[in-house]
Each structure stands twice: as C-alpha cells, then as structure tokens.
Design an enzyme around this catalytic site. Sequence first.
Site, PDB file in Angstrom:
ATOM      1  CG  HIS A   1      -1.701  -1.307   1.398  1.00 18.09           C
ATOM      2  ND1 HIS A   1      -2.620  -1.653   0.427  1.00 18.09           N
ATOM      3  CD2 HIS A   1      -1.875  -2.003   2.406  1.00 18.09           C
ATOM      4  CE1 HIS A   1      -3.081  -2.657   0.938  1.00 18.09           C
ATOM      5  NE2 HIS A   1      -2.746  -2.987   2.248  1.00 18.09           N
TER       6      HIS A   1
ATOM      7  CG  HIS B   1      -5.994  -6.147   1.438  1.00 24.66           C
ATOM      8  ND1 HIS B   1      -6.732  -4.900   2.021  1.00 24.66           N
ATOM      9  CD2 HIS B   1      -4.863  -6.099   2.131  1.00 24.66           C
ATOM     10  CE1 HIS B   1      -6.195  -4.632   3.331  1.00 24.66           C
ATOM     11  NE2 HIS B   1      -4.992  -5.022   3.165  1.00 24.66           N
TER      12      HIS B   1
END
Lengths: 214, 214, 331, 331
Positions: free
Chosen positions: C57, C219
């Site tokens: 991320h 995700h």
Amino acid sequence: MTLDVAWAVDWTRRTADEVFARRSELNELDRQIGDGDHGENMARGFTAVIARLDALEEPLGTVGDVLKLIATTLMSKVGGAAGPLYGTAYLRAAKVSATPALDAPGVVAMLEAALEGIVARGKATTGEKTMVDAWSPAVEAAVAGSTGGADAAAVLVSAASAAELGAVATIPLVATKGRASYLGERSAGHQDPGATSTAIVLRAASDAAAAHGA
Amino acid sequence: MTLDVAWAVDWTRRTADEVFARRSELNELDRQIGDGDHGENMARGFTAVIARLDALEEPLGTVGDVLKLIATTLMSKVGGAAGPLYGTAYLRAAKVSATPALDAPGVVAMLEAALEGIVARGKATTGEKTMVDAWSPAVEAAVAGSTGGADAAAVLVSAASAAELGAVATIPLVATKGRASYLGERSAGHQDPGATSTAIVLRAASDAAAAHGA
Amino acid sequence: MKKLINDPQNVVAESVEGFGWAHADIVAVSFDPDFVSRAGGAVAGKVGLVSGGGSGHEPLHAGFVGVGMLDAAVPGAVFTSPTPDQIAPAIAAANGGAGVLAIVKNYTGDVLNFETAVELAEADDIEVSTVIVNDDVAVLDSLYTAGRRGVAGTVCVEKIAGAAAERGDNLAAVTAVAEHVIANVRTMGVALAACTVPHAGQPSFDLTDDEIEIGIGIHGEPGRRRIPLAPADDITEMLLTPVADDLALAAGDDVLLFVNGMGGTPASELYIVYRQARKLLEARGVRVTRSLVGNYVTSLEMQGASVTVLRLDSELTALWDAPVNTAAMHW
Amino acid sequence: MKKLINDPQNVVAESVEGFGWAHADIVAVSFDPDFVSRAGGAVAGKVGLVSGGGSGHEPLHAGFVGVGMLDAAVPGAVFTSPTPDQIAPAIAAANGGAGVLAIVKNYTGDVLNFETAVELAEADDIEVSTVIVNDDVAVLDSLYTAGRRGVAGTVCVEKIAGAAAERGDNLAAVTAVAEHVIANVRTMGVALAACTVPHAGQPSFDLTDDEIEIGIGIHGEPGRRRIPLAPADDITEMLLTPVADDLALAAGDDVLLFVNGMGGTPASELYIVYRQARKLLEARGVRVTRSLVGNYVTSLEMQGASVTVLRLDSELTALWDAPVNTAAMHW
Ligand SMILES: Nc1ncnc2c1ncn2[C@@H]1O[C@H](COP(=O)(O)OP(=O)(O)O)[C@@H](O)[C@H]1O
Ligand SMILES: Nc1ncnc2c1ncn2[C@@H]1O[C@H](COP(=O)(O)OP(=O)(O)O)[C@@H](O)[C@H]1O
Ligand SMILES: [Mg+2]
Ligand SMILES: [Mg+2]
Ligand SMILES: [Mg+2]
Ligand SMILES: [Mg+2]
C-alpha cells in the site's frame, strides 16, 4: 489548364477526408516506430482547417490565401513534429502562390517551396526516413514533368506517384531524424508515417486537379 | 493406543508437507474470495515451524511442548487473520496437552481447546464461512467418536473427515466474517481457504496417528 | 507477471531497506523484526503514533513516518498484517513516555495482530490506546461483514492525529482527535484492473476488457459489484454519492476532498475524477476547502482510484495544515 | 483499454481543470490557449521559467509550477508537443521583466514548436533564452539520431534553475545553471509493459509476458533493445552502468540519485531499484548525498522506471535543497 482557388479548396477537403479515413493507419505506422499519434495530429489539424474554411464569410482570393490558412491552422493546432513541419511547408508554399491560379511551373514552385520549408525546419536530407523522402522525389518528378511540358494536373499526378513510391521506399531505411531515430536499427522494416501523410496530401492535390481539369 | 511426542512431531511435518504441496491451491481459494495469500501465509509459518523443530537440540517432552512451539512460531511469522487464529488454536491446544501422550479423551480436549481459541479470537460461529466451519464439525465428530469408544487414532480419522466435509460445505455459504464477508453474496460458490487448511491440519494428524498406530 | 523485483520473498525487506537509505534524514529502519521509526528515535514527552499493516500500500504507512505524523510503521508481508513480534517493538520505539496511539485498519488480521501486540506492550508498562479506521462505505452492513474496511481515510487519521500529538496533546486527546477523524471520513473505490501479488504471479481477480469493479478494497479483493466500463464522470458519481450520503453532507459543510490512486492510474486520470467529485460536492452546496490528489494508499500496481471525503471543522483544518515532514507527505 | 476518462479528446482539458481546482493556492489555469501559471502571476524582477511538452508525463510539467520552480507550464495533447500559440502566451505570463528561460526536452516537435514560440515572444520584446534537456543515454550517438532525448533529468533542471531564478540570478546566470545541470545529469529507463494513449486504445508497443524494453523514452516508444525479463538488480545495473559511465563518475563524486517511476510501477519496486543503484554507486566510491524516488516524469500508466544521476557540487546541492512549493514537489 491552371489550378485555381476552388481547386485549392477541393485539395484541402480531399486531404482532410483522406486523413480522417486513414487516421488509424497513420497512428499505427507511428506506433511502430514513434509515439502513435501522427494520424491523431493530422486529423486534429485538418479538422480545424475545415472548420476555418467552412467559417469563411467570403471566398479567398488566391491559392496562397488557402495555403496560408492551412499553414497557420496546422501550426496552432497540430503540435508535435508534424505541426511545425507541415506548417512551414504550407507557409512557404503560400508565399510563392499569391496568385488566383497556378500553371505547371507554379505548381513546381509551390512544391519546391514546401520542401525547402521542411528542410529548413527539420534539417533532414533524403534517406533519413522522414517526410522528406516523399517530398523530395515528388519535387523531382514535378520538375521533370513540367520541364517535359506536362500541364499542372499532370505534374501533380507525377508528384503524387513519386511521393507514394518514396513513402514505400522508406520501409527499409534506418531513421536518423525524428522520433524513429531513437529506435536505431529497429526502425527498419516500417513505413514512415510522415512520408505516408505526405503521399496523402499530394494524391489529394492530384485528384482535385483531375476533378477540376474537366 | 496413545499419541506421543513423536506422533506430534510427525503430525507437524506432515502438515507442513501438505501445506507446501497445496500452497497454490490455498492461494487460489483465497484469491477467489479474499486476498490470495492464505497458502503463502501457512507456508511461511510452517517453514519457520520446521526450521525450529530441526534446530531443537533435544527432543521435546510433551505433546503440549510441540504445539506450543507451533503456536508461538505461527503467531510471530504468519500475520494476517490466520496467524493469530491458528496461533491461539495451537496455544490453547498446547495448554491442555501438557502430557507425554494423548489418549482419545485427550485428543478431544485438545481439539475442543483449539476451537475455543479460534472462537475466542475471531468471534465467528458456524455458518459464517470460516475455519470454524471445519473445526466445529471436527470437534463434534471427535466427541462422538470418543464417547462411542473409539481410540485416539480413530477419533482423529473422524475429526479429519468431518473437517473435510465441513470445508466443502462452506462452498454455498455467504461469508459474514473475515475478508470474504466484503464480497457479500459474491462469496457464495467458493470454498473457504481457512476451512480447507484446517482439513489439511486434521488429516495430517490422522495420517500421523495411522502411521504411529502400528 | 512482470515486476521490478528480485526474489518475491525479499520484496518487502529490500524495498524497506532502499526506502531507509533514500530517506535516512527522516526514518530509521530496523530488521528482524522489521519496522520503520523516526530518525532520532521517540520524542520524549510526545504521544507516539504507530501504524502498520500489510505491505503493497506504499507510501502507507512507512512513507508517513516523520515529524507531524507517525513515529513508527510496521510493514507486514504483501497484503498480510504484520505480526505481534514486529508491532510490539515498534510501539516501544515510538514511546516517548507519554503513551502510544495504535492506528489500525479494520481487517480481522490487523485487528488481531495489533491486539496481541498491544497486550505485549502493555505488559512492558507502555500505555497504548487503539483506534480502528473503517472508512470504506463499500462494505454496507457490518452486521453481515467484518465491518467496514480501513482504506484511504487512514491517511487523514495519521496526518491529523500526528499533528495533535506534535502540538503536545496527551494520549486521551490524540485518541479523541483520531476518533473524530474516523467518525467524519468516508471512502469508496473502483478498480479498472487488478494487481498481481508477487508470490501469486497472477492478477488478484479477473476482469474482462469492458468490466470494472466498484467498491473494491486495497488488497486486490474483488469489489461489491462488477459493472460495465463507464465514463469517468459516471464512475466518480458512483463513488462520491455513497460517500456523501453516508456522511450526510449538507450545504455549507466544509470538506477535504481526497482522490487516491491505487498505484497504476496516471495522475491525469485522478484529476479528472477530482474535477467531477468536486462538481458533485459543490452541486450539494458543500465547499471543498482542502484537497489531496495522488497515490497515497495503493494496491501495488492496481489501476483504479478511491474518493475520500473528510468533513472538516476549524480544528481538523488547522491540524491538517500543520507542518509535516515525511517521505511521502511534506508541508 | 480501460481508463478513468470521459471523451479521449477532453482528457487534457479536464485533467488540467481538475488540477487547477485542486491546487488553486499554487497555480492558475488558462484555457484557449491552454497553459498553467503561478497563482498570482509573474514575479516582478525575477527570471521566469517556462517548460512544456506533450501531456501524459504528469506531474511534469504543471506539477512543478510554483515558488522555487517553474512560472508556467504548457501541456500539449497526450505525447504531442504543445503549439506556439500556447507556448508564447505562457512565456508572456511568466515574464516578470527579467526575461524568461524556456526549458525544452529534446524532441523534434518540442524544439520546433518552442523555437517558433520564442520568436513570437521575442517579437513582443520578451528576452528569452532556451535550454535543451537531453539526459537520456539510451540514445547512443546523436550523429545517427535526433540527439539524446530529454527525460527524467528535466526535473533536476527545473528544480535547480528554478531555485537560481528565485534567489535573484539574472537570465544569463539562470541559463548557465540550467546548462550546468544538463551537462551533469544522465538517465536511462526500462519498460516492463507499454502504456495506452487514450486516442489509440491499444498499447504503444507489444511485449510478451517475459520480455522487457531497455532504453525506453517517455512517449511509449519502444526502447533500444528487447531482452528477457530479469531480476530487478540486474535490470538496475543495465540502467545505472551506462549512466555512470557516461558521466565518468569517479570515486569521491557526490551525486543525486533519482529513481523515477513511469506511472504504473509500485513505489516498493522503485525502492528496490534505488537500493541496487545505490549499492552500485557506492561500489564505485560515489557518494549518494541526495535522493529522489517516485513518479515524477511518467508515461501514463507505463510499468517501468528510470535511473537518473546528477553529479552534484556545493552550489547544485544548495539549489536542490532550496525551498520549493509546487503541487508535486514541496520542501
Ligand atoms: N527532422 C525532421 N525532418 C523532416 N521530417 C521529420 C523530422 N522529424 C520528424 N519528421 C516527420 O514527422 C513525422 C512524425 O510526426 P508526428 O508523429 O506527428 O510528430 P511527433 O514525432 O512529434 O509525434 C515522422 O514520421 C517524420 O516523417
Ligand atoms: N473471524 C474469523 N474467525 C475465524 N476464522 C476467520 C475469521 N476471519 C478469517 N478467518 C479465516 O481466515 C482465513 C483467511 O486467512 P488468511 O488469508 O491467511 O488471512 P487474511 O484474511 O488476513 O489474508 C479465512 O479463510 C477464514 O477461514
Ligand atoms: Mg508521433
Ligand atoms: Mg488472505
Ligand atoms: Mg492477507
Ligand atoms: Mg507525438
């Protein structure tokens, strides 16, 4: 016969139509050895040219006026390499065409001026896989035709055919100018987009002359 | 028969082998309804477990010692949801297995403790499409087997089979816990990865018991 | 799968090492267990801020370690929550004696691993409070889910709570500010193409050339629903409307509008989304007084974006504007 | 092709409009002709800096308009140089009476269009000097090419010349600083996957799943050669070595190491490249004293990266460190 303002306007519209029709083909040629936008650039430019032609309130007086309108429009709308190169070509061509109609020597002078403009801006010579490889044989053919006594329309037929051959003849060349030169040897085997659009422009001129020759 | 420390070690090695062998399958199940890492997480954990087992200078004394080694290793190496859930399961199981060998009631107590640990951490009940849907029927089957007089190895056979059925039975469920719950109705039609790895763990226990039952 | 990586197993370690070298003036990197903390260590007397989560991320979270924001960040494996034995030392490294706020995104794995780590830290007499970020309105009803996910809004929580800690607020006050942000920040995202996790070697979900996923997380999970590709303005409306509705935005509200890239989306497209989101907010009479556009909370090279709105009051605005000096956010 | 866009013809205009709204404190946007200039207009007595080029490289150039960097930026169509009738007004908008430096990347189109624009500006009595950025060592021999391309090194030129202008250097001095940067900055790039120009609807070149292009530019052109996919460390060496060799880096040299993402590469991968590039430089005894890692000069969503090295002296270092306040670079 001579080629008048109506011819010049018809030439322009035919060029635009053909550029629009072959936009993807030009993009694809440019994608192979450049950045894939040549069709887009030409189409954007000629869209603006046609809009300006359509918006004219009264007809233009000379062939040069038509060519100058094209020149300034392409310069301000196309960008990239093609914008200034075609812009200068049309601008120089306009300068030597400040007359209501062109005869064969007039056509030759116009084509010579265009080529000179391109060379002055782009500094390319023949064999560098650029639009010069279409313009240059076109001018040679025009000179030969005019010297041999061909009329304006016939001169354009020779010029267009020579440009088309010139464009195809760029295929084996290794580019040494413009974006394709970054590819080095890998640029060989692909036809130059600018030489191809040059053939389109000159074939449109010749077709327009044939239509007006009646 | 009872299941001793050698059995526990064999169970662990068989679990690891099977997790490694089915790593991609577990990843793929998790990719369908989660984030595609369950096989990776389990493999990373059991790689570390095996490394610690191999590095032991002297054999562990109780089944609980083996389970505790697994628990702490999974907790510190796996991460994600599976790390704390399996970690707690093994930790609770270790606490009730502080003995050199387990009989059938001991196996039942161990499995019950594992399930309680998972529920305590994850707060899932059956039908939520999680590993609880494999652990819970496994515990029920183990209880039934032990009550019916089955020996430790037979209890594990029942537990493993129930876990496998439970894992398959997660397919039609809509997840309401864990990452798969974000998919809502779209989670139906896929087998839960954690329930699948649970079946792997319990089948390994059963296979190890069969091998040691000789 | 084509990635600029070496062994997939070493992606996080190598990347964090490079990050540490590139930003040695701002951060220090520890290995075994892996975490990133401020260069110079914990600030005595200041509340420490720790966050962490799966890697992939970036710049979240390590990119937000530095003055005015986090004190430590804990990177897990790609898309996998870090473990307690990483998180607990990071909490210790962040502790300047005034306690530590743990900022946790609402995922089962993150919540459970932080829970254990906090217990470990508390056993070492560090006062820790925890906030759970859950800004993703794509997750509709927490009765039937693990609750709303924490996504791009996390940046707002980290920035604003970080500013509160920096000005000297105590742990209860910093926690209250963080909760205040969480209560007022909402996000929704879209994916045009999935990402590929290094170990997986194939995209995290399959989309045809004319489908997109609305309501994705960070995700690589599939989203709430799959719809045909649509113009950016329409997609933006599908993202902005549930966000604005959930916040019950009213005419006269001031907001921060944050358009976040998922990693593989050109900046130009993010600004096209921003333009339409802003138009839609202004059509509701909402004033966009602060803006953030860029890749802040990514999903590797996923193509897509999320729209985050944070309702501002004068305090939140001032804390947002407060100086910050991190690798990825600096003013 | 999946993009967060509306009509492909409006990509640049809509994106620039959104950009202007998001950064109204820093920039002002003009339309017809399109250009971006500093909010508040030209700074009286300061040399103005103008750059521009095809769009699709964001944040270059508009993201670098602001205090300490550019005064105006001119976005062309995607990957197409802007036209003189855009550039000339931008030059005028940047002129605070002390003349304007035009920073042009070395492409035939850019050079020709800027040439004409400069003539137009000079006809309006604006003193203009031009520098041509040509940092791309992938273009080997300018005898057989249009010369080396201008790529990521442009950011270094804009930042450092911008700082020189900000401190009050006159046009000749700012130009000299820019030339000094150009003489000392080199770049080489790699693509793992092509980008898709909005109007084209298909990738700019075709690569199989295990091929990469070494020596790519920033317009989606194919590179110098196609090779099999390799580990990041090996690829990095293929980029760094020609850069370092061309600069004739020697032990004891101080450099800025800049790893640039092409738009679709996760930050984590850029740091893996940075790590190896730094190792290789240090193995040569070169000291990396400044670093920049991120998406600064992109090719839409292309997957890939470039490695730029700028040899530093104390003046360049000080100018690099000088404050800058733009949408995409801020310290
Ligand atoms: N120096 C030059 N002289 C003549 N023609 C050139 C030169 N450089 C490029 N060209 C022509 O321009 C064409 C490319 O035009 P275009 O794709 O519109 O611009 P760009 O290369 O900026 O994308 C080439 O195919 C070539 O014919
Ligand atoms: N609350 C919960 N209770 C029990 N099991 C759960 C819970 N949440 C998730 N799980 C299990 O964890 C599995 C996913 O593990 P894993 O993929 O390793 O972690 P993550 O979801 O963090 O990526 C799911 O398949 C499910 O069986
Ligand atoms: Mg082109
Ligand atoms: Mg998972
Ligand atoms: Mg995970
Ligand atoms: Mg172009």
